[in-house]
Structures are given as structure tokens and as C-alpha cells.
Design a protein around this motif. Structure first.
Motif, mmCIF file in Angstrom:
data_model
loop_
_atom_site.group_PDB
_atom_site.id
_atom_site.type_symbol
_atom_site.label_atom_id
_atom_site.label_comp_id
_atom_site.label_asym_id
_atom_site.label_seq_id
_atom_site.Cartn_x
_atom_site.Cartn_y
_atom_site.Cartn_z
ATOM 1 N N SER A 187 -24.748 -23.516 23.354
ATOM 2 C CA SER A 187 -25.473 -22.270 23.142
ATOM 3 C C SER A 187 -24.495 -21.097 23.124
ATOM 4 O O SER A 187 -23.576 -21.028 23.939
ATOM 5 C CB SER A 187 -26.518 -22.061 24.233
ATOM 6 O OG SER A 187 -27.540 -23.032 24.134
ATOM 7 N N ALA A 188 -24.717 -20.167 22.192
ATOM 8 C CA ALA A 188 -23.797 -19.056 22.021
ATOM 9 C C ALA A 188 -24.551 -17.774 21.701
ATOM 10 O O ALA A 188 -25.645 -17.806 21.124
ATOM 11 C CB ALA A 188 -22.804 -19.362 20.895
ATOM 12 N N VAL A 189 -23.960 -16.659 22.102
ATOM 13 C CA VAL A 189 -24.449 -15.338 21.728
ATOM 14 C C VAL A 189 -23.275 -14.548 21.164
ATOM 15 O O VAL A 189 -22.108 -14.876 21.425
ATOM 16 C CB VAL A 189 -25.074 -14.574 22.913
ATOM 17 C CG1 VAL A 189 -26.296 -15.282 23.442
ATOM 18 C CG2 VAL A 189 -24.050 -14.364 24.024
ATOM 19 N N SER A 211 -29.993 -19.511 23.817
ATOM 20 C CA SER A 211 -29.250 -18.405 23.229
ATOM 21 C C SER A 211 -30.092 -17.128 23.210
ATOM 22 O O SER A 211 -29.612 -16.041 23.558
ATOM 23 C CB SER A 211 -28.818 -18.764 21.803
ATOM 24 O OG SER A 211 -28.265 -17.651 21.133
ATOM 25 N N LYS A 248 -31.879 -11.809 16.293
ATOM 26 C CA LYS A 248 -31.323 -13.055 15.769
ATOM 27 C C LYS A 248 -30.179 -12.703 14.823
ATOM 28 O O LYS A 248 -30.186 -11.664 14.155
ATOM 29 C CB LYS A 248 -32.390 -13.870 15.057
ATOM 30 C CG LYS A 248 -33.029 -13.167 13.868
ATOM 31 C CD LYS A 248 -34.148 -14.012 13.290
ATOM 32 C CE LYS A 248 -34.830 -13.293 12.118
ATOM 33 N NZ LYS A 248 -35.950 -14.073 11.562
ATOM 34 N N SER A 257 -21.610 -23.605 16.712
ATOM 35 C CA SER A 257 -21.177 -23.902 18.075
ATOM 36 C C SER A 257 -21.928 -25.100 18.635
ATOM 37 O O SER A 257 -23.154 -25.185 18.526
ATOM 38 C CB SER A 257 -21.424 -22.686 18.984
ATOM 39 O OG SER A 257 -21.181 -23.026 20.338
ATOM 40 N N LEU A 306 -22.456 -18.873 15.841
ATOM 41 C CA LEU A 306 -23.735 -19.168 16.484
ATOM 42 C C LEU A 306 -24.347 -20.446 15.916
ATOM 43 O O LEU A 306 -24.917 -21.250 16.659
ATOM 44 C CB LEU A 306 -24.710 -18.004 16.304
ATOM 45 C CG LEU A 306 -24.316 -16.655 16.916
ATOM 46 C CD1 LEU A 306 -25.483 -15.674 16.798
ATOM 47 C CD2 LEU A 306 -23.896 -16.805 18.369
ATOM 48 N N PHE A 354 -28.501 -13.633 18.860
ATOM 49 C CA PHE A 354 -28.710 -15.010 19.268
ATOM 50 C C PHE A 354 -28.969 -15.899 18.062
ATOM 51 O O PHE A 354 -29.307 -15.423 16.971
ATOM 52 C CB PHE A 354 -29.896 -15.103 20.242
ATOM 53 C CG PHE A 354 -31.223 -14.656 19.661
ATOM 54 C CD1 PHE A 354 -32.071 -15.551 19.033
ATOM 55 C CD2 PHE A 354 -31.621 -13.324 19.759
ATOM 56 C CE1 PHE A 354 -33.291 -15.144 18.493
ATOM 57 C CE2 PHE A 354 -32.842 -12.897 19.235
ATOM 58 C CZ PHE A 354 -33.665 -13.817 18.603
ATOM 59 N N GLN A 355 -28.807 -17.213 18.275
ATOM 60 C CA GLN A 355 -29.128 -18.196 17.259
ATOM 61 C C GLN A 355 -30.627 -18.443 17.284
ATOM 62 O O GLN A 355 -31.185 -18.836 18.311
ATOM 63 C CB GLN A 355 -28.366 -19.505 17.512
ATOM 64 C CG GLN A 355 -28.739 -20.651 16.597
ATOM 65 C CD GLN A 355 -28.526 -20.349 15.122
ATOM 66 O OE1 GLN A 355 -27.633 -19.588 14.778
ATOM 67 N NE2 GLN A 355 -29.344 -20.926 14.265
#
Length: 232
Positions: free
Chosen positions: A187-189, A151, A175, A184, A181, A144-145
Motif C-alpha cells: 500500500s502506498a500514498v 491506501s 485518488k 507498488s 501507487l 491514494f490508490q
């Protein structure tokens, strides 16, 4: 932000998925049913690498870019069966970079971010495979970010399903310092589906059955997040 996916619809969808897997070879077939809810959510699936960029190379020559695309395509079918609208950043083996770009990697990543921005999705899932100098390293993991709580929560839901359904999955989400991430607009994973540098996991990643299994686990993580964080 999300609405809960009703249990009845989820049961119907899972039943259809199982039937689809049993009747297919390779990527599962699209299932049509009047009982499946129409799209309420949008997810961008990003199959990492492609074209000139093979990504990591397995110990027997497996190209990460090819495995990423296979998993992304399968996951797309699963999510669409649940009534989720899915947009792929790439749908074939080609990269997204401009043919005349001086730096094809930068061009490729910028195009992915552009696609995400136009789609304005509820979530982005980037599919990758890992590699490391230590060939004993193994296991799928969600990243995740760090500065994005959405995220992080999404990655936690994905990792919980990877742990419960995928043997040797990593013990926790983490993280990640990844361009997609950080850049973007939504929200991104990022999900590393396994280590191509590990001989046994490379073999698994080449298996259609395993590709289906990890796609299903990711789908369950999506459903878990929507149910936990959604509103009626």
C-alpha cells in the motif's frame, strides 16, 4: 495490522523532536534514547525524481527533486525518533535508473518498485511537489490508490493533519493515477507538498522551517493512522 503507538512514548518522542529542531540547522539531528521504542513498523519514503529528472521547476528555478529529498530526509529522522524503521528509495541527488537504460524514467520507477518489494514495508510514502499552469493553485495534498482501501485510509489521516497544521492545504485527499501507487507491491500514498508554480508556495518549500513543518504534519498523520487502525 499495526500496533498502537502508546501515548507515553509519543509524548517522549515529540519532546525529543522539538529539542532536536531547536538544536539543529537544516535537517534535525538523530536522537538516541532508551525510552524510544525499537522499530515495530517499516515505512519506505520515496523522494520523487532525481539525477537527470529534476521533476517540476519552480518559478525561480527550484528543482522539485531537491525539495523532495530534503523533506524525505527530515521525515525519516522524525519517524525514526518514534521507533519506526525507515528505508529511503534514494538518499542523495542521483536517480535510480540504469545508466544504460533506453528509457531512464521507466528504469527509475522500476527500481523504486523493486526497493519497495524487497523492504516489504507496512506503508510507502512518496514525496513530491506539484506544478500547474495556473499559478494561483496552492496547497499540500495526499493521494491514494483508488482500489486500495488501506491506501485511502492512510491518505485520509495524512490529509487531516496537513489541513490542521499547514496553511492553504487542499480541502481533501484524492485518488491519484500515479505509476508508483499502481505498481507498488505494498500500500502506498503520494504527498504533493505544495505547488512550485505558485511563487509564495515555492518560497515556503525552500524554507527549512516549512520543510520541518510539513514533515511533522506527515509524521502526525502516520501516528494517527497507526492509532486508528492498530491493535494492541
Amino acid at each position: 495490522m499495526f500496533k498502537t503507538i502508546k501515548l507515553k512514548n509519543l509524548i517522549i518522542a515529540i519532546s525529543l523532536i522539538v529539542a532536536s529542531i531547536l538544536c539543529s540547522i537544516g535537517i534535525v539531528s538523530v536522537v538516541e534514547s532508551k525510552n524510544i521504542p525499537r522499530p515495530k513498523y517499516v515505512i519506505v519514503l520515496d523522494a520523487g525524481h532525481g539525477g537527470r529528472d529534476d521533476g517540476s521547476i519552480g518559478v525561480t528555478g527550484t528543482k522539485e527533486s531537491e525539495i523532495n529529498l530534503k523533506i524525505a530526509r527530515t521525515l525519516k529522522v522524525y519517524l525514526e525518533t518514534l521507533g519506526i524503521k525507515v528505508i529511503l528509495t534514494r538518499s542523495d541527488g542521483n536517480g535510480l535508473y540504469d545508466a544504460n537504460a533506453q528509457n531512464f524514467k521507466v528504469s527509475d520507477m522500476e527500481k523504486r518498485v523493486e526497493i519497495i518489494g524487497k523492504a516489504n514495508p507496512d506503508m510507502v510514502i512518496s514525496i513530491h511537489c506539484n506544478a500547474y499552469i495556473d499559478s494561483t493553485q496552492i496547497g499540500a495534498q495526499a493521494f491514494f490508490q483508488e482500489s486500495d482501501k488501506t491506501s485511502e485510509a492512510f491518505a485520509e489521516c495524512l490529509q487531516s493533519q496537513l489541513i490542521s497544521q499547514i496553511e492553504n492545504a487542499r480541502k481533501s485527499h484524492s485518488k491519484g493515477d500515479y505509476y508508483l501507487l499502481k505498481e507498488s507491491p505494498c500500500s502506498a500514498v503520494l504527498v504533493e507538498c505544495g505547488y512550485l508554480s505558485n511563487p509564495s508556495e515555492e518560497k515556503l518549500l525552500n524554507s527549512v522551517a516549512y520543510q520541518n513543518k510539513i514533515s511533522y504534519a506527515i509524521m502526525c498523520g502516520v501516528v494517527k493512522y497507526f492509532n486508528l487502525c492498530g491493535n494492541d
